[in-house]
Design a protein around this motif. Structure first.
Motif, short mmCIF file in Angstrom:
data_model
loop_
_atom_site.label_atom_id
_atom_site.label_comp_id
_atom_site.label_asym_id
_atom_site.label_seq_id
_atom_site.Cartn_x
_atom_site.Cartn_y
_atom_site.Cartn_z
N LEU A 495 37.26 30.31 56.15
CA LEU A 495 36.96 29.02 55.52
C LEU A 495 36.01 29.18 54.33
N VAL A 496 34.95 30.00 54.46
CA VAL A 496 33.90 30.01 53.43
C VAL A 496 34.20 30.97 52.27
N LEU A 497 34.84 32.09 52.54
CA LEU A 497 35.04 33.06 51.46
C LEU A 497 35.92 32.50 50.33
N PRO A 498 37.01 31.79 50.64
CA PRO A 498 37.77 31.17 49.53
C PRO A 498 36.95 30.14 48.76
N GLN A 499 35.97 29.52 49.39
CA GLN A 499 35.11 28.58 48.69
C GLN A 499 34.19 29.30 47.69
N LEU A 500 33.77 30.50 48.07
CA LEU A 500 32.87 31.27 47.22
C LEU A 500 33.60 32.06 46.14
N HIS A 501 34.86 32.35 46.37
CA HIS A 501 35.62 33.21 45.44
C HIS A 501 36.92 32.51 45.07
N ALA A 502 36.78 31.40 44.37
CA ALA A 502 37.95 30.60 44.03
C ALA A 502 38.92 31.35 43.12
N THR A 507 44.60 34.21 50.33
CA THR A 507 45.57 33.61 51.25
C THR A 507 45.73 34.43 52.52
N LEU A 508 45.71 35.74 52.36
CA LEU A 508 45.90 36.65 53.50
C LEU A 508 44.82 36.44 54.57
N LEU A 509 43.63 36.07 54.14
CA LEU A 509 42.53 35.87 55.09
C LEU A 509 42.83 34.71 56.04
N ARG A 510 43.67 33.77 55.58
CA ARG A 510 44.06 32.66 56.43
C ARG A 510 45.35 32.95 57.19
N GLU A 511 46.31 33.57 56.50
CA GLU A 511 47.65 33.70 57.08
C GLU A 511 47.83 34.95 57.92
N ARG A 512 47.03 35.98 57.70
CA ARG A 512 47.11 37.21 58.52
C ARG A 512 45.69 37.67 58.87
N THR A 513 44.90 36.78 59.37
CA THR A 513 43.50 37.07 59.65
C THR A 513 43.34 38.25 60.58
N GLU A 514 44.27 38.39 61.52
CA GLU A 514 44.16 39.48 62.50
C GLU A 514 44.26 40.86 61.84
N ASP A 525 33.86 50.99 61.98
CA ASP A 525 33.63 51.98 63.03
C ASP A 525 33.48 53.39 62.46
N ARG A 526 34.03 53.63 61.27
CA ARG A 526 33.90 54.94 60.61
C ARG A 526 32.66 55.00 59.71
N GLY A 527 31.90 53.91 59.71
CA GLY A 527 30.68 53.89 58.91
C GLY A 527 30.90 53.59 57.46
N VAL A 528 32.07 53.04 57.11
CA VAL A 528 32.38 52.75 55.72
C VAL A 528 31.74 51.42 55.32
N THR A 529 31.11 51.39 54.16
CA THR A 529 30.53 50.15 53.63
C THR A 529 31.48 49.59 52.58
N PHE A 530 31.80 48.32 52.68
CA PHE A 530 32.77 47.73 51.74
C PHE A 530 32.60 46.22 51.77
N ASP A 531 33.26 45.56 50.83
CA ASP A 531 33.21 44.10 50.70
C ASP A 531 34.50 43.51 51.28
N ILE A 532 34.39 42.46 52.07
CA ILE A 532 35.57 41.88 52.72
C ILE A 532 36.54 41.32 51.69
N VAL A 533 36.02 40.72 50.62
CA VAL A 533 36.91 40.16 49.60
C VAL A 533 37.73 41.28 48.95
N GLN A 534 37.10 42.42 48.69
CA GLN A 534 37.85 43.56 48.12
C GLN A 534 38.90 44.05 49.10
#
Length: 542
Positions: A495-502, A507-514, A525-534
Motif C-alpha cells: 500500500l505505502v510504497l506505490p504512494q512514495l514512488h509514484a 504493480t507486481l508488489l500488489r499482484e504477485r506479492t508472494e 538470509d544471505r546478508g544482501v542489502t538492497f532496496d525493495i523498490v529496486q
C-alpha cells in the motif's frame, strides 16, 4: 416413549391431517438432532466419546411426538426421556426436572386445555399454561413478533439440540444459560425493528425469510465488541447470532445469514460446478483459500450484505462515510470473487447462469454515487487484503526462488516470466498470520471525526493509517527484520510504497506479492542489502 411408538404417533398425527407434524419435523433443530444421531450410529469411536447415553439422545423423537399430540389438542399421557435433567417439548417449551447429570424417564400428562403435568421420581411439576412462566421450572419457548411469516418465529435459547455442526469459538459454545427477561425483551425489540426494516426496504430478502426463517438462536445475551453470526449446515431456517447492538445490525445479519441458507438449498438441488474440493480461490472476506463451493457461498452472502449497504447508506441512521465505504468495499470484493469463479472453468452451464444473474444484478451498482474518499479507502483496503492473502497462502518453489536470487547476485536480468506459486498447507501457517487489522484501521480512521484520534503504537500500520507513508515504510522495513515473510507487513508495504514512488511501476508488489516477499527473504538470509523498490523493478517483466 420408545423410538418405534414415537414414530408411530407422529405418523398417526400426519395421517389424521395434523399440521403440527410438518411444523415439528421442519423445525431446524430436528436436522441437527438427526445429524448427531446418524453420526453416533455410524461411527463407534464418536459414539463412545459422547458424555450422554445414546438412548437419552434418541428420546428427542419422543419429545417431538408428545409436542405433536399437545399441539393437536388431544389429551393424553406418555412416558418421555429426561435428558440432562430436562424435557424439551419442541415448539412449546422446556421443563427442568433435575440436574445436568441426570438421565431417566418421566410420565407426561396433558389436558385438552393445555395443562401439563410431569411426574419424575418424587417430583410433580404442574404447568397451568405452557405459554407463560407459571413456575420457575417451566421455560416457554419465546416467539417473536411477526405477522407476515408462513410460520411462527422463535427466539430459541432452550433446545438442547440447537447446537450445530460448526466449530465455534469457545466464547460461543452452546448451550449458554437461557436469556433473562430483560435480555429477551431487548432481543425481541431489535428483531421487531429489523423485521419492519426488511419488510419496508428489502422486500426481495424479506419474502424468502417469511417462507423459510423459523428460529433465531442467541449466542450471547448482550452485544459484544464484535458481532458474530452463523447458519446451521444441518438445520435450514435457523440463524445463530450474538446479541445485536441495534435493529440495523440484526437486519444485516439476517440478510447475510439467510443468503447462506438459501444458497445451501440451491446447491443441494442444482449442480452448479464440477466436483472440485481444492481450496485455491481468493475470497476477499477470508484469510484462507476457499474451494469453489465456499467461494460461491461467500459471493451469494456478500451480494446481500453489499446490497444492504447500497440501500441503507441513504437511511438517516447510516448516512455517513462508513456506510459508503462498506458498500464500495463490498462491491469491489464481490466483483473480484465473481471474476475468479466465472473464469475458473469448473462451473456448469447452470452455475454460469446462476452467477451471471448475480453479475447482471450488480451492473447498476457501478453507477451509484460514491464519494472520492470512499472509493480511495476501498481501493486501499482491496490492495492490502489481496497482498496479505497472497503472502500468507502462496509460496513459490524453493528452486525457483534460488534461481532468481542467483540471477540478482550475478547482475543478470530476471528470467522474465515469474514462477508460479502453490497453496501452502494451512496447518503449518503461524498463528500470528491469522489476523489482518489494517483494513479495519483504514476504514475506522476515515470515518473518525476531527476530534477523534488513535494513539501511536509504533507500528507501520499506524503510520500508514494516518497517511505518513515515509514513516510507515521505515517501520515496515524494520518489522521485516523480525519476520521477513510476515504477511501483514507486506500488505502494508504493498500500500505505502506505490504512494512514495509514484514514478515506479510497482504493480507486481500488489499482484504477485508472494514472489517479492520470498525473494526478499532469500536475499536477506544471505546478508544482501538492497532496496525493495529496486527488487520489484528488477522482478517486473520488461
Amino acid at each position: 416413549m420408545h423410538v418405534e411408538s414415537a414414530h408411530r404417533s407422529l405418523a398417526d398425527l400426519l395421517q389424521a391431517g395434523s399440521d403440527s407434524v410438518a411444523e415439528l419435523l421442519s423445525y431446524p433443530h430436528v436436522g441437527n438432532w438427526l445429524t448427531s444421531i446418524f453420526r453416533r450410529l455410524n461411527f463407534t469411536d464418536h459414539d463412545a466419546a459422547q458424555p450422554i447415553p445414546l438412548w437419552a439422545d434418541l428420546g428427542y423423537l419422543g419429545w417431538l411426538a408428545a409436542s405433536g399430540q399437545i399441539i393437536a389438542g388431544r389429551p393424553g399421557a406418555v412416558q418421555v426421556v429426561v435428558r440432562s435433567g430436562v424435557v424439551m417439548l419442541p415448539l412449546i417449551g422446556m421443563a427442568r426436572l433435575g440436574d445436568a447429570t441426570e438421565h431417566g424417564h418421566c410420565t407426561l400428562r396433558w389436558s385438552a386445555d393445555g395443562v401439563l403435568t410431569f411426574d419424575y421420581r418424587d417430583i410433580t411439576l404442574v404447568v397451568a399454561s405452557h405459554d407463560s412462566e407459571t413456575t420457575p421450572d417451566w421455560l416457554p419457548l419465546r416467539s417473536l413478533d411477526v405477522g407476515d411469516s408462513a410460520h411462527r418465529l422463535y427466539l430459541d435459547d432452550l433446545d438442547p439440540f440447537r447446537d450445530f455442526d460448526v466449530k465455534l469459538p469457545d466464547l460461543f459454545k452452546l448451550p449458554p444459560d437461557p436469556l433473562g427477561v430483560a435480555d429477551a425483551l431487548s432481543w425481541a425489540e431489535h428483531f421487531h425493528g429489523a423485521w419492519q426494516m426488511l419488510r419496508r426496504d428489502f422486500a426481495r430478502y424479506h419474502a424468502p425469510m417469511c417462507a423459510g426463517l423459523r428460529v433465531i438462536v442467541p449466542l450471547t445475551s448482550k452485544p459484544g465488541t464484535t458481532g458474530q453470526s452463523w447458519t446451521s449446515p444441518t438445520g435450514f431456517g435457523a440463524v445463530y447470532s450474538t446479541a445485536p447492538e441495534d435493529s440495523c445490525q440484526l437486519a444485516l445479519t439476517l440478510i447475510h445469514e439467510f443468503q447462506h441458507a438459501k444458497f445451501s438449498l440451491v446447491a443441494d438441488q442444482a449442480v452448479l460446478f464440477e466436483p472440485d474440493t481444492t481450496a485455491r480461490f481468493y475470497a476477499p472476506w477470508r484469510i484462507d483459500p476457499r474451494p469453489v463451493y465456499g467461494l460461491m457461498h461467500g459471493i451469494y452472502a456478500f451480494f446481500g450484505v453489499t446490497d444492504f449497504w447500497r440501500v441503507h447508506r441513504r437511511s438517516s441512521c447510516h448516512r455517513d462515510l462508513r456506510a459508503e465505504m462498506e458498500f464500495e468495499c463490498g462491491r469491489r470484493q464481490v466483483a473480484t470473487a465473481l471474476e475468479q469463479v466465472l473464469s475458473s472453468g469448473v462451473l456448469t452451464p447452470t452455475g454460469e447462469k446462476f452467477l451471471s444473474v448475480l453479475s447482471d444484478g450488480m451492473a447498476s451498482w457501478q453507477s451509484e454515487d460514491i464519494s472520492a474518499e470512499a472509493r480511495e479507502v476501498a481501493a486501499e483496503v482491496s490492495i492490502c487484503l489481496e497482498a496479505f492473502w497472497r503472502v500468507r497462502n502462496l509460496k513459490p518453489a524453493s528452486s525457483d526462488v534460488a534461481a532468481l536470487v542467483d540471477s540478482w547476485l550475478d547482475g543478470s536480468p530476471s528470467a522474465g516470466e515469474l514462477p508460479q506459486a502453490a497453496i501452502v498447507d494451512q496447518e503449518g501457517i503461524p498463528t500470528g498470520y491469522h489476523r489482518l487489522t489494517l483494513p479495519h484501521a483504514l476504514t475506522r480512521h476515515a470515518a473518525m471525526s476531527a476530534s477523534q484520534s488513535a494513539e501511536d503504537d509504533g507500528s507501520g500500520d499506524f503510520a500508514c493509517t494516518i497517511g505518513n507513508f515515509e514513516q510507515a515504510s521505515a517501520r515496515y522495513v524494520a518489522e521485516l527484520h523480525l519476520d521477513r515473510i510476515r504477511p501483514q507487513t507486506w500488505a502494508g508495504l504493498a500500500l505505502v510504497l506505490p504512494q512514495l514512488h509514484a514514478e515506479a511501476d510497482l504493480t507486481l508488489l500488489r499482484e504477485r506479492t508472494e514472489i517479492v516477499a520470498h525473494v526478499y527473504r532469500a536475499l536477506a538470509d544471505r546478508g544482501v542489502t538492497f532496496d525493495i523498490v529496486q527488487l520489484v523493478d528488477w522482478l517486473t517483466p520488461q
